[in-house]
Design an enzyme around this catalytic site. Sequence first.
Site, mmCIF file in Angstrom:
data_model
loop_
_atom_site.group_PDB
_atom_site.id
_atom_site.type_symbol
_atom_site.label_atom_id
_atom_site.label_comp_id
_atom_site.label_asym_id
_atom_site.label_seq_id
_atom_site.Cartn_x
_atom_site.Cartn_y
_atom_site.Cartn_z
ATOM 1 N N THR A 44 0.828 -1.210 0.000
ATOM 2 C CA THR A 44 0.000 0.000 0.000
ATOM 3 C C THR A 44 0.860 1.257 0.000
ATOM 4 O O THR A 44 0.376 2.326 -0.370
ATOM 5 C CB THR A 44 -0.918 0.036 1.236
ATOM 6 O OG1 THR A 44 -0.117 -0.217 2.390
ATOM 7 C CG2 THR A 44 -2.012 -1.015 1.144
ATOM 8 N N ASP A 45 2.128 1.149 0.418
ATOM 9 C CA ASP A 45 2.939 2.378 0.568
ATOM 10 C C ASP A 45 3.110 3.107 -0.767
ATOM 11 O O ASP A 45 2.890 4.318 -0.851
ATOM 12 C CB ASP A 45 4.284 2.134 1.283
ATOM 13 C CG ASP A 45 5.172 1.074 0.662
ATOM 14 O OD1 ASP A 45 4.740 0.401 -0.307
ATOM 15 O OD2 ASP A 45 6.315 0.908 1.144
ATOM 16 N N SER A 105 31.075 -5.507 7.436
ATOM 17 C CA SER A 105 29.921 -6.066 8.149
ATOM 18 C C SER A 105 30.257 -7.448 8.669
ATOM 19 O O SER A 105 30.895 -8.242 7.961
ATOM 20 C CB SER A 105 28.725 -6.172 7.206
ATOM 21 O OG SER A 105 27.748 -7.044 7.746
ATOM 22 N N GLY A 143 12.034 -10.467 4.719
ATOM 23 C CA GLY A 143 10.841 -9.626 4.730
ATOM 24 C C GLY A 143 10.695 -8.843 6.020
ATOM 25 O O GLY A 143 9.643 -8.275 6.303
ATOM 26 N N LEU A 144 11.770 -8.793 6.821
ATOM 27 C CA LEU A 144 11.724 -8.048 8.088
ATOM 28 C C LEU A 144 12.594 -6.804 8.005
ATOM 29 O O LEU A 144 12.870 -6.148 9.006
ATOM 30 C CB LEU A 144 12.153 -8.966 9.249
ATOM 31 C CG LEU A 144 11.295 -10.243 9.360
ATOM 32 C CD1 LEU A 144 11.849 -11.192 10.421
ATOM 33 C CD2 LEU A 144 9.838 -9.884 9.680
ATOM 34 N N SER A 145 13.023 -6.507 6.798
ATOM 35 C CA SER A 145 13.697 -5.268 6.477
ATOM 36 C C SER A 145 15.063 -5.075 7.123
ATOM 37 O O SER A 145 15.357 -4.046 7.726
ATOM 38 C CB SER A 145 12.788 -4.070 6.795
ATOM 39 O OG SER A 145 13.154 -3.042 5.920
ATOM 40 N N ASP A 175 9.568 0.749 5.129
ATOM 41 C CA ASP A 175 10.636 0.166 5.936
ATOM 42 C C ASP A 175 11.436 1.233 6.679
ATOM 43 O O ASP A 175 11.697 1.123 7.884
ATOM 44 C CB ASP A 175 11.586 -0.640 5.047
ATOM 45 C CG ASP A 175 10.860 -1.709 4.251
ATOM 46 O OD1 ASP A 175 9.692 -1.993 4.580
ATOM 47 O OD2 ASP A 175 11.462 -2.241 3.299
#
Length: 383
Positions: free
Chosen positions: A41-42, A73, A129-131, A177
Site C-alpha cells: 500500500t505504501d 559487516s 521480509g523483516l527489512s 521500511d
Amino acid sequence: MAEHVEPGDAREIAAALAARLDEPVGVFAAPGRVNLIGEHTDYNAGLCLPIALPHATYAAVRRRDDGVLSVASAQQDDRFEGLLAEVTPGSVEGWASYVAGVAWALREAGHVLPGMDLVVDGRVPLGSGLSSSAALICSSALAMCAAGGIDPDRPSLVAATMRAESEVAGAPTGGLDQTAALLGEAGHALLIDFRDHTTRTVPWQPDDAGLALLVVDTRASHSHADGGYGSRREECEAAARELGVPSLREATASDLDRLDERLRRRARHVVTEVQRVADTVAALGAGDWTRVGELFTASHASMRDDFEISCSELDLVVDTALAHGALGARMTGGGFGGSAIALVRMERADEVADRVAAAFAAHGWGAPGVLPAPASAGARQVR
Ligand code: ADP
Ligand code: MG
C-alpha cells in the site's frame, strides 16, 4: 522444533563493535520491522501499520581525515573502501551499496560528511521480509550524521534513506521500511499515511490481552521476488491510470468493475487492504482482538488470491496457525517468501510454533525461524 531467533543484548553487541574501532564516535542501532497489516500500500499512497522489532542492526563509526569511506559487516566477507566524493548511483555494488547510498543521499541533501570507518553487525535476518536492508541503511545514517556533526530531523532522514535504497541500492521500495525503522516506538505500532507521509502511534500491547504476535521466518525466498515486486507496482500504476486517479488510494470499490480481470484483482487488494488497515486501528482502539485477527486473515486471503504474492511456505504457516487456534494470521512484507505473522494466545504460542515447524518438516522443508516481537524502539544511539 522451530528455531528461536533472538535479538541479542544491545549493550553487548554495541560494546563488541566499538572495540573494533579506536575512538569511535558512537554506536547506533536501527530495528527491523514487521508490518502488521497494509501490504503493497505504501507506493499506492495508502495506509500501513508496522511495528519495530527488538532485532536491530548496529553501526559503529569513527572519522578519518582522508575522505575515504570504509565499510565492513559481520554478516559479509567482503568490505568496501572508496572515496566518499566518488560514490554515485551505480558506482558501488552489492551489500555496501546500501551504506554508500546513505552517504550519497546525505550529501545530495546538502550535508558535508567526513571520511569514515563504519563497522556493522546485524540481528535482523537478511532477506526475510523483516527489512534488514532498512535497518542497515538507517543505522548507517545515524552513524554518519553523528560523525558529520549533523542532526537532520527524522522526516528528512526518512527521505534520504529512501533515496539511498531506491537510487543507489536499486531497490524501489515505497518508504514503509525506513519510516518504521526511524519512527517506531516501543509498545506502539506506527500508522503511516502515504498520501502525505504523516504518522501516528497506535498502542500495540497484545500481551495485555494475553496474546502474543508470533513472527515466523519461512527462510524461503523465491526467485521471482524482485521481479514480482516491480510487476505488482507497475500493475497498480496501470490500474490507477485506467481509472484516471493519481493513485489507487483515490479509487473506490465501485470503480473496480471498470478494470480488466487481472488489474481488477490487483486494485481490489489495494483498495480493500487500505480499508483493513483503518479497520484494524479502529478494532485496536476498541480492544477487539478477535476482529484484529479476522482482518489479518482476510488480508492474507487478499494477498494470496487477488495480489498473488504468497507462496506454499507462507500459506502453510497461516493455515497451520489458524488450525491451532490463532486469532488471525497473514504473510508480511513484499511476498514470494519471507515471513508470516500469527496472533495467538500467549499460552499456546510455543505449541503453534512447534506445529508450524512440524508441518515444515513433513514437507521436507528446513526449519523455520521464530522471532519474539514486542513492539520496540526505533533507531537510536546505543553507545
Ligand atoms: P530484507 O530487507 O527483507 O531483509 P532485502 O533484500 O531488502 O531483504 O535486503 C537484504 C540485503 O540487505 C542483503 O542481501 C544485504 O545485501 C543487505 N544487508 C542487510 N543487513 C545486512 C548486514 N547486517 N550486513 C551487510 N549487509 C546487509
Ligand atoms: Mg529490504
